[in-house]
Design a protein around this motif. Sequence first.
Motif, PDB file in Angstrom:
ATOM      1  N   THR A 130     -42.289 -48.281 -17.129  1.00  0.00           N
ATOM      2  CA  THR A 130     -41.717 -48.419 -18.485  1.00  0.00           C
ATOM      3  C   THR A 130     -42.546 -49.283 -19.225  1.00  0.00           C
ATOM      4  O   THR A 130     -42.854 -48.810 -20.441  1.00  0.00           O
ATOM      5  CB  THR A 130     -40.247 -49.153 -18.419  1.00  0.00           C
ATOM      6  OG1 THR A 130     -39.518 -48.227 -17.545  1.00  0.00           O
ATOM      7  CG2 THR A 130     -39.510 -49.061 -19.730  1.00  0.00           C
TER       8      THR A 130
ATOM      9  N   LEU B 164     -39.921 -43.931 -22.518  1.00  0.00           N
ATOM     10  CA  LEU B 164     -39.264 -45.431 -22.597  1.00  0.00           C
ATOM     11  C   LEU B 164     -37.766 -45.321 -22.308  1.00  0.00           C
ATOM     12  O   LEU B 164     -37.422 -46.277 -21.514  1.00  0.00           O
ATOM     13  CB  LEU B 164     -39.537 -46.008 -23.900  1.00  0.00           C
ATOM     14  CG  LEU B 164     -40.796 -46.618 -24.114  1.00  0.00           C
ATOM     15  CD1 LEU B 164     -41.198 -46.856 -25.569  1.00  0.00           C
ATOM     16  CD2 LEU B 164     -41.077 -47.944 -23.279  1.00  0.00           C
TER      17      LEU B 164
ATOM     18  N   ASN C  31     -43.567 -40.793 -25.858  1.00  0.00           N
ATOM     19  CA  ASN C  31     -43.592 -42.249 -25.459  1.00  0.00           C
ATOM     20  C   ASN C  31     -42.064 -42.634 -25.553  1.00  0.00           C
ATOM     21  O   ASN C  31     -41.467 -43.277 -24.733  1.00  0.00           O
ATOM     22  CB  ASN C  31     -44.182 -42.778 -26.328  1.00  0.00           C
ATOM     23  CG  ASN C  31     -45.898 -42.595 -26.097  1.00  0.00           C
ATOM     24  OD1 ASN C  31     -46.211 -42.471 -25.054  1.00  0.00           O
ATOM     25  ND2 ASN C  31     -46.660 -42.660 -27.417  1.00  0.00           N
TER      26      ASN C  31
ATOM     27  N   SER D  43     -45.759 -47.692 -20.909  1.00  0.00           N
ATOM     28  CA  SER D  43     -45.564 -46.840 -22.114  1.00  0.00           C
ATOM     29  C   SER D  43     -46.201 -47.595 -23.209  1.00  0.00           C
ATOM     30  O   SER D  43     -46.512 -47.007 -24.286  1.00  0.00           O
ATOM     31  CB  SER D  43     -44.122 -46.584 -22.419  1.00  0.00           C
ATOM     32  OG  SER D  43     -43.777 -45.758 -21.000  1.00  0.00           O
TER      33      SER D  43
END
Length: 179
Positions: A150, A63, A59, A153
């Motif tokens: 994005t 990101l 993650n 996430s």
Amino acid sequence: ARNTFVLATAKGFLQYLGDDDYLYLRIFTLMQPVSILGLPLMNWIINTKGYHAALQCINILGLAHGIIQVSATNLNVQVLGFVIFSVYRCFVFSVCFGFLPTYLGMRVVGRGAGILTLAQGIMCAVNIPLGAVAIHRLDGNFFWPNLAYTFASVPCVLMAWYIGGDIQRNQQAKESHAE
């Protein structure tokens, strides 16, 4: 799905940023096999911090790559994103499929892998309209689709946090039964 979207749209995304001679596309392409260099780091994280931490690393890497994609129009900065994306891919494939037998158990790991692959396939269907919007409606600007991935996430962070708590509760239950 993010992995597939980035791979499928890299040419258009980099062209929009000014990669007219495809130099950065070639760098991006050559970086993909480099992902194997992330294996020792992934192994260390799994062995010292556990699968939950490895899932959270996926993650964090996703990101970080997404933030670079949406915030930097400088192609040289995008090269850092290529490195992060390469390690992200290493973690995604290694951790997710390595994680299944540990979390699910050997009797259902095949079904788990099938469900994971099915979910990924369904999520990849989102890539078609996202790419089409970027190319046809946004004149090749991939900012909004990259921003969407994005933000996507965030639920993954929550899911990994939940899975980590579940693993910890199961471990504690095993230890209390052993006593």
